[in-house]
Design a protein around this motif. Structure first.
Motif, PDB file in Angstrom:
ATOM      1  N   ASN A 163       9.684   9.995   1.386  1.00 50.08           N
ATOM      2  CA  ASN A 163       9.690   8.712   0.665  1.00 50.08           C
ATOM      3  C   ASN A 163      10.912   8.580  -0.242  1.00 50.08           C
ATOM      4  OD1 ASN A 163       7.347   7.911   1.907  1.00 50.08           O
ATOM      5  ND2 ASN A 163       6.006   8.517   0.231  1.00 50.08           N
ATOM      6  N   VAL A 190       7.946  -1.250   1.929  1.00 53.44           N
ATOM      7  CA  VAL A 190       6.892  -0.280   2.223  1.00 53.44           C
ATOM      8  C   VAL A 190       5.525  -0.854   1.865  1.00 53.44           C
ATOM      9  CG1 VAL A 190       8.392   1.730   1.933  1.00 53.44           C
ATOM     10  CG2 VAL A 190       7.199   0.788  -0.054  1.00 53.44           C
ATOM     11  N   SER A 198       2.984   4.558  -0.663  1.00 56.06           N
ATOM     12  CA  SER A 198       4.054   3.652  -1.066  1.00 56.06           C
ATOM     13  C   SER A 198       4.381   3.789  -2.550  1.00 56.06           C
ATOM     14  CB  SER A 198       3.667   2.206  -0.770  1.00 56.06           C
ATOM     15  OG  SER A 198       3.397   2.044   0.603  1.00 56.06           O
ATOM     16  N   ALA A 201      14.388   3.637   9.950  1.00 48.14           N
ATOM     17  CA  ALA A 201      13.096   4.287   9.717  1.00 48.14           C
ATOM     18  C   ALA A 201      13.332   5.757   9.366  1.00 48.14           C
ATOM     19  CB  ALA A 201      12.217   4.187  10.954  1.00 48.14           C
ATOM     20  N   ASP A 259       4.575  -0.929   7.171  1.00 49.11           N
ATOM     21  CA  ASP A 259       5.895  -0.404   7.535  1.00 49.11           C
ATOM     22  C   ASP A 259       6.341  -0.953   8.887  1.00 49.11           C
ATOM     23  OD1 ASP A 259       5.540   1.091   5.251  1.00 49.11           O
ATOM     24  OD2 ASP A 259       6.061   3.010   6.165  1.00 49.11           O
ATOM     25  N   SER A 312      12.267   1.466   6.090  1.00 47.96           N
ATOM     26  CA  SER A 312      10.863   1.790   5.897  1.00 47.96           C
ATOM     27  C   SER A 312      10.551   3.122   6.571  1.00 47.96           C
ATOM     28  CB  SER A 312       9.970   0.652   6.435  1.00 47.96           C
ATOM     29  OG  SER A 312       8.664   0.739   5.898  1.00 47.96           O
TER      30      SER A 312
END
Length: 374
Positions: A226, A128, A247, A180, A164, A157
């Motif tokens: 996340n 990330v 991130s 993803a 990403d 990611s």
């Protein structure tokens, strides 16, 4: 394309899918509802919502939304129909399309919506970084991700512009696996993600979201997704992160989930590297200078990499003996005798199954005939 696993839902799955589609109802509330229904959501499918909603352990907002629903089964059917119309599958925890490591996460969603086809089990790395890294960094990120993928490691990611997407492209360059996790539903992503999707589908990648059809991205959905990026991975690498980069949420989630966190150091004068440098200064991450650092943390031998798509077939092509043996192994090396004791196979058949798994890259043999799944 609804996944075959969801063409015929159990009552428990129907209830789970319908309740998950109610805005504001998350994993904790779902767990509370399961306890309220004596350990199973199934009875809620057979009963009109009005008969139980007033006593349900939900917030007032969720109760008002549930009160507009007559029964859960038709709502589940509507969600499935929307998935089919958009080419999505639904994977419940424990099914093969649901990331295995994500099941371990405390607040993992009970199901995921996805596009693509699940590949072979493998080690996976969350990669990330910032949408706007320092100049010239994106080609470096892409090359780094390619080398990671060439070693058989899956790249995970968030499909966001910047680092990403560079990491996804690096994995695709190597014809490696990449996942993803989106901050929107899979029928509501942005133009850049829409351009990326066909390349994922053509080369063995997958798009995931915990959000039901129609939900658009917001300032709250990105931090939530996340935890899925880190939770589905074996380690987290923050490649570039500014002071307020999203991130850093992934790194924080990874630490909370017990995942090793790595960070790529940057020039102290670069604002885009501030977050990475801070993680390293505070001891919250290990420095990553080259792919070898990733391989060491993941215990990956790049010379014995998991074959890239098409090299040695698929999971379905494995023998029943190999699949059963793989299910018995874990991330702690076990001796041949230990595996044999728990197996129904003869010693010769077990040797054959382990050799098959080794050749496919799914099992590592350590000195002393110790076996570990990837």
């Amino acid at each position: 394309m609804a996944d075959a696993e969801t063409d015929s839902l159990t009552a428990e799955q129907q209830a789970c899918l319908a309740l998950w589609a109610v805005p504001g109802l998350g994993p904790r509330t779902l767990a509370a509802l399961r306890a309220f229904a004596d350990g199973s959501l199934s009875p809620l499918v057979a009963t009109p919502v009005r008969d139980w909603v007033s006593q349900a352990p939900v917030s007032p907002q969720v109760r008002r939304r549930l009160a507009t629903v007559e029964r859960l089964a038709p709502l589940a059917d509507r969600v499935l129909s929307a998935c089919r119309a958009s080419g999505m599958g639904v994977a419940f925890a424990g099914q093969r399309a649901y990331p295995e490591r994500l099941v371990e996460v405390l607040d993992a969603p009970p199901l995921l919506f996805y596009r693509g086809s699940p590949g072979m089990p493998r080690r996976r790395l969350a990669m990330v970084g910032s949408r706007h890294p320092d100049q010239g960094f994106l080609p470096l990120a892409r090359r780094f991700a390619r080398r990671v993928a060439e070693a058989g490691v899956g790249v995970v990611s968030g499909a966001a512009a910047g680092v990403d997407q560079a990491c996804h492209w690096g994995a695709l360059d190597a014809r490696g696996e990449t996942w993803a996790f989106l901050g929107s539903a899979l029928d509501a992503f942005d133009t850049a993600q829409a351009r990326l999707l066909p390349h994922f589908l053509d080369r063995g990648g997958m798009f995931f979201s915990e959000l039901p059809p129609g939900v658009r991205a917001s300032t709250t959905t990105f931090p939530r997704r996340n935890r899925l990026i880190s939770g589905a991975s074996d380690a987290v690498l923050v490649m570039r992160a500014g002071k307020k980069s999203g991130s850093l949420y992934t790194a924080e989630a990874g630490r909370a989930q017990g995942r090793p966190v790595l960070a790529m150091p940057g020039d102290v004068r670069q604002e885009a590297a501030f977050g990475c440098n801070t993680l390293l200064r505070d001891g919250h991450a290990t420095a990553c200078l080259a792919p070898e650092d990733v391989w060491r943390v993941l215990k990956v031998d790049p010379l014995a990499a998991v074959p890239l798509p098409g090299a040695l077939g698929s999971w379905e092509a494995l023998s029943a003996e190999a699949k059963g043996t793989f299910a018995m192994l874990d991330r702690v090396p076990r001796s041949f005798d230990e595996v044999l004791i728990g197996s129904t196979l003869s010693p010769a058949a077990l040797v054959g199954a382990l050799v098959e798994l080794e050749l496919t890259g799914l099992v590592i043999q350590h000195p002393g005939r110790l076996y570990e799944r990837i």
